[in-house]
Write an enzyme that holds these catalytic residues in place. Sequence first.
Site, PDB file in Angstrom:
ATOM      1  N   LYS A   1       0.824  -1.214   0.000  1.00 49.10           N
ATOM      2  CA  LYS A   1       0.000   0.000   0.000  1.00 49.10           C
ATOM      3  C   LYS A   1       0.858   1.264   0.000  1.00 49.10           C
ATOM      4  O   LYS A   1       0.620   2.188  -0.780  1.00 49.10           O
ATOM      5  CB  LYS A   1      -0.925   0.013   1.223  1.00 49.10           C
ATOM      6  CG  LYS A   1      -1.920  -1.123   1.272  1.00 49.10           C
ATOM      7  CD  LYS A   1      -2.913  -0.963   2.409  1.00 49.10           C
ATOM      8  CE  LYS A   1      -2.271  -1.001   3.786  1.00 49.10           C
ATOM      9  NZ  LYS A   1      -1.693  -2.327   4.116  1.00 49.10           N
TER      10      LYS A   1
ATOM     11  N   ARG B   1      -9.053   0.584   9.268  1.00 50.52           N
ATOM     12  CA  ARG B   1      -8.687  -0.817   9.444  1.00 50.52           C
ATOM     13  C   ARG B   1      -9.793  -1.626  10.112  1.00 50.52           C
ATOM     14  O   ARG B   1      -9.746  -2.837  10.137  1.00 50.52           O
ATOM     15  CB  ARG B   1      -7.413  -0.925  10.288  1.00 50.52           C
ATOM     16  CG  ARG B   1      -6.145  -0.657   9.484  1.00 50.52           C
ATOM     17  CD  ARG B   1      -4.929  -0.678  10.354  1.00 50.52           C
ATOM     18  NE  ARG B   1      -3.701  -0.753   9.583  1.00 50.52           N
ATOM     19  CZ  ARG B   1      -2.544  -0.292   9.984  1.00 50.52           C
ATOM     20  NH1 ARG B   1      -2.449   0.294  11.165  1.00 50.52           N
ATOM     21  NH2 ARG B   1      -1.471  -0.404   9.242  1.00 50.52           N
TER      22      ARG B   1
ATOM     23  N   ARG C   1      12.460  -6.197   5.488  1.00 52.25           N
ATOM     24  CA  ARG C   1      12.567  -4.737   5.588  1.00 52.25           C
ATOM     25  C   ARG C   1      13.563  -4.360   6.683  1.00 52.25           C
ATOM     26  O   ARG C   1      13.663  -5.020   7.710  1.00 52.25           O
ATOM     27  CB  ARG C   1      11.206  -4.101   5.894  1.00 52.25           C
ATOM     28  CG  ARG C   1      10.192  -4.288   4.799  1.00 52.25           C
ATOM     29  CD  ARG C   1       9.033  -3.304   4.898  1.00 52.25           C
ATOM     30  NE  ARG C   1       8.312  -3.369   6.170  1.00 52.25           N
ATOM     31  CZ  ARG C   1       7.116  -2.811   6.366  1.00 52.25           C
ATOM     32  NH1 ARG C   1       6.518  -2.156   5.382  1.00 52.25           N
ATOM     33  NH2 ARG C   1       6.522  -2.897   7.543  1.00 52.25           N
TER      34      ARG C   1
ATOM     35  N   ARG D   1      12.444  -3.753  12.444  1.00 49.97           N
ATOM     36  CA  ARG D   1      11.420  -3.382  13.422  1.00 49.97           C
ATOM     37  C   ARG D   1      10.836  -4.642  14.052  1.00 49.97           C
ATOM     38  O   ARG D   1      10.705  -5.680  13.403  1.00 49.97           O
ATOM     39  CB  ARG D   1      10.304  -2.572  12.756  1.00 49.97           C
ATOM     40  CG  ARG D   1      10.724  -1.177  12.340  1.00 49.97           C
ATOM     41  CD  ARG D   1       9.505  -0.324  11.952  1.00 49.97           C
ATOM     42  NE  ARG D   1       9.906   1.033  11.649  1.00 49.97           N
ATOM     43  CZ  ARG D   1      10.206   1.483  10.436  1.00 49.97           C
ATOM     44  NH1 ARG D   1      10.150   0.669   9.406  1.00 49.97           N
ATOM     45  NH2 ARG D   1      10.564   2.735  10.243  1.00 49.97           N
TER      46      ARG D   1
ATOM     47  N   ARG E   1      -0.156  -9.932  12.945  1.00 48.38           N
ATOM     48  CA  ARG E   1      -0.767  -8.813  12.228  1.00 48.38           C
ATOM     49  C   ARG E   1      -1.724  -9.309  11.145  1.00 48.38           C
ATOM     50  O   ARG E   1      -2.791  -8.729  10.929  1.00 48.38           O
ATOM     51  CB  ARG E   1       0.311  -7.924  11.613  1.00 48.38           C
ATOM     52  CG  ARG E   1       1.126  -7.156  12.643  1.00 48.38           C
ATOM     53  CD  ARG E   1       2.399  -6.592  12.051  1.00 48.38           C
ATOM     54  NE  ARG E   1       2.147  -5.537  11.087  1.00 48.38           N
ATOM     55  CZ  ARG E   1       3.086  -5.032  10.288  1.00 48.38           C
ATOM     56  NH1 ARG E   1       4.322  -5.499  10.329  1.00 48.38           N
ATOM     57  NH2 ARG E   1       2.791  -4.057   9.459  1.00 48.38           N
TER      58      ARG E   1
END
Length: 212
Positions: A15, A91, A127, A160, A171
Amino acid sequence: MIKNIIFLGAPGVGKGTIASLLSQKTDLIHLSTGEIFRAAIRNKTKLGLELKNIVESGNYVPDEITNAIVEEKIKELNSKNINFILDGYPRTINQANFLDNLESANISKVILLTAPNEIIIQRLSKRRYCPTCSATYHLDFKPSKKINLCENDDTLLLQRKDDEEESIVRRLEVYNSETKVLVDFYKEKKILIEIEATQSPEEIVNYLLKQK
């Protein structure tokens, strides 16, 4: 060209990347709740510390906090006649109802990006970010020229907590249980466009630029 749009999709579906590219090619402002939250965490405000615990556990920020942040920003943009892309919001169905009742939002389209879970996990787990300047990297798609160091300041790149596999799975579970109901919500309003996110960001953006 479509205006005031929402990007929906699981964490890691792309996104942010697609919204940023679309913003560069239009007059749409990319409004990312994730960036707003990370700024608060970096600044170690009272809210930031609370957000840090929530994010690292793989959970979502409470609706009342998120709604207030988004409403303030949308009203600011609306007062300046600036159109926007909402990335990472809404969300939950409560957030969607809140936004639907926010007159200044005036959403025209909702873009649903989809991808298999295994691809999402691979994308997120690779990431990396610089804790000094906040620059972001990806081991496959955007590796640092200095391997495990930031190109800007030679700081050691970190992962992270919410990009660790265990947190990613959590998640995705939260997304599946709470956020997917938004698909039916926006389908009923006939403003949903579904796109397979395994295409390149450029292909997706070029397709969106042709929408009205």
